[in-house]
Scaffold this motif. Structure first.
Motif, short mmCIF file in Angstrom:
data_model
loop_
_atom_site.label_atom_id
_atom_site.label_comp_id
_atom_site.label_asym_id
_atom_site.label_seq_id
_atom_site.Cartn_x
_atom_site.Cartn_y
_atom_site.Cartn_z
N UNK A 246 45.98 31.48 40.38
CA UNK A 246 45.68 32.41 39.50
C UNK A 246 44.18 32.73 39.11
N UNK A 247 43.55 31.59 39.42
CA UNK A 247 41.85 31.79 39.19
C UNK A 247 41.48 32.59 40.43
N UNK A 248 42.14 33.27 41.28
CA UNK A 248 41.79 34.09 42.33
C UNK A 248 42.47 35.36 42.11
N UNK A 249 41.83 36.41 42.42
CA UNK A 249 42.43 37.87 42.22
C UNK A 249 43.06 38.30 43.49
N UNK A 250 42.78 37.27 44.58
CA UNK A 250 43.52 37.61 45.68
C UNK A 250 44.84 36.79 46.01
N UNK A 251 45.22 36.19 45.11
CA UNK A 251 46.64 35.44 44.87
C UNK A 251 47.69 36.24 45.54
N UNK A 252 48.74 35.67 46.10
CA UNK A 252 49.99 36.45 46.23
C UNK A 252 51.02 35.81 45.44
N UNK A 253 50.81 34.66 44.56
CA UNK A 253 51.60 33.95 43.99
C UNK A 253 52.03 34.15 42.42
N UNK A 254 51.56 35.22 42.21
CA UNK A 254 51.58 35.75 40.54
C UNK A 254 53.08 35.88 40.25
N UNK A 255 54.11 36.24 41.02
CA UNK A 255 55.41 36.23 40.40
C UNK A 255 55.79 34.82 40.61
#
Length: 421
Positions: free
Chosen positions: A327-336
């Motif tokens: 979550x430190x990266x705005x490009x992550x796919x792992x928010x959900x």
């Protein structure tokens, strides 16, 4: 005070309040709802016993509860660095220091251009969901090594590999954080430094202590813990007439009886399948962003956790730390995925220590709680792998930009997306 300063001040206040609550719970650990002292007992009885053995230059080779790599010995000996405190007090103080280090590292990463403070917020607010358990286990220290390893990748592949190796020497799983390093010099450098650091540190432990590989014998004898995915299936089977029982073995409550061995072998087979899926992803992946190494680390640890024969509540500390890095990266796919991990963490605190007696007796409330917690983890693992795979596969309409390789001496990672041929 600008917006960033206000956010950092809020995080600091939340961290202080949350850790004060955790310390209060630890001080009242003997309350029935908090486990009647079982959580803290592991430190002042078991860890301190191991500390006494390690102080004489040997790993506890004949103790069936010793199931950890040699680096764990260094963590258990570390409270001696604070001679003015009791072993228990020093252990908790060092754990809080590691916790603060993670929070600071995440906050620092989140304040960089294009990054987010969501990771620091997840760690700061998520860890207290496990009540006082994190303060009485050394999983926070291990997670700190994994978090620092991932966050240093963009600056130094040497440091990234070295910290991952140190973490693996303590609890094996941090080796998985190197799975998602971009191909080329980044991977060669980080993996090489991990191998060199790991070999050098292991040689040091072998020179200073007897029986450094004793943990392997105990790991091989472990069965199916009641909190594992296989354990959930067996717990539900009890309600269908399965005659198995729960016994204390190898430091955990495990099932015994017909078909338990088959379930244990099935878990090992699923772990092999998970490893194969991760290798398949690695081979087929063609696009990397700055978040891909973070996402791959969370996915790998999730898959290995879900397929394990043991899923202790402190394992959630690992997943919280890795989700926070994502979550430190705005490009992550792992928010959900991070949301599912957070929900599973909250349920874990209900499972242990609050309603652990129900889980041990395999009552309907205990069985359904485990079904909920492990269902959340299994869903998170599947979703994590699916989103990771989709984010890195090539698209027909996309023209891949050339790879910008870092200098081998610093291992600097470009901030834009990377593409591998």
């Amino acid at each position: 005070m600008n917006r960033r300063q206000l956010s950092l001040a809020s995080l600091t206040a939340t961290w202080v309040a949350g850790r004060a609550l955790m310390l209060w719970l630890l001080a009242h650990d003997t309350a029935p709802v908090l486990g009647r002292g079982a959580v803290a007992r592991e430190v002042w009885r078991l860890y301190f016993h191991w500390y006494s053995v390690l102080s004489h230059g040997s790993f506890p080779a004949h103790d069936t509860l010793w199931q950890y790599p040699p680096g764990a010995g260094a963590v258990l000996l570390a409270p001696a660095l604070l001679p003015g405190l009791t072993y228990f007090q020093a252990f908790v103080a060092l754990t809080l220091a590691a916790d603060a280090l993670i929070a600071v590292a995440l906050a620092r990463a989140g304040t960089r251009p294009g990054r987010s403070l969501l990771g620091a917020a997840l760690w700061t607010g998520g860890l207290p969901l496990l009540l006082h358990i994190p303060l009485a286990r050394y999983d926070v220290e291990v997670t700190a090594l994994a978090v620092v390893s991932l966050l240093t990748l963009s600056r130094s592949t040497r440091a990234c590999g070295a910290f991952a190796a140190l973490g693996a020497l303590v609890k094996v799983w941090p080796a998985l954080v190197l799975l998602g390093t971009p191909r080329g010099r980044l991977t060669r450098s980080s993996w090489t430094w991990a191998a060199v650091t790991g070999a050098a540190c292991f040689a040091l432990f072998a020179a200073l202590f007897n029986n450094p590989l004793a943990f392997l014998r105990q790991q091989g004898n472990r069965g199916v813990q009641i909190e594992s995915l296989g354990g959930t299936a067996l717990s539900l089977a009890r309600h269908a007439g399965w005659p198995g029982r729960v016994r204390y073995r190898y430091g955990a409550m495990e099932f015994t009886g017909p078909y338990v061995s088959a379930v244990a072998h099935a878990s090992l087979a699923l772990t092999v399948v998970a490893f194969a899926l991760l290798l398949l992803w690695r081979v087929r992946a063609r696009r990397w962003s700055e978040a891909t190494p973070f996402d791959a680390a969370l996915c790998a640890v999730l898959l290995f956790t879900v397929t394990s024969r043991v899923i202790s509540p402190q394992y959630m500390v690992w997943l919280l730390g890795l989700a926070a890095v994502c979550l430190t990266s705005r490009h992550t796919t792992q928010r959900p995925v991070a949301v599912l991990v957070l929900a599973a963490t909250a349920v874990s605190a209900v499972v242990y220590p609050t309603m652990y007696a129900e889980v041990v007796r395999c009552t309907w409330p205990g069985s359904l709680l485990m079904l909920l917690r492990n269902g959340l983890l299994a869903s998170a693992a599947v979703l994590s792998y699916t989103r990771l795979r989709r984010s890195t596969r090539p698209t027909p309409a996309q023209t891949a930009p050339p790879v910008t390789e870092p200098r081998s001496d610093t291992g600097l990672l470009p901030h834009r997306a990377l593409s591998a041929p």
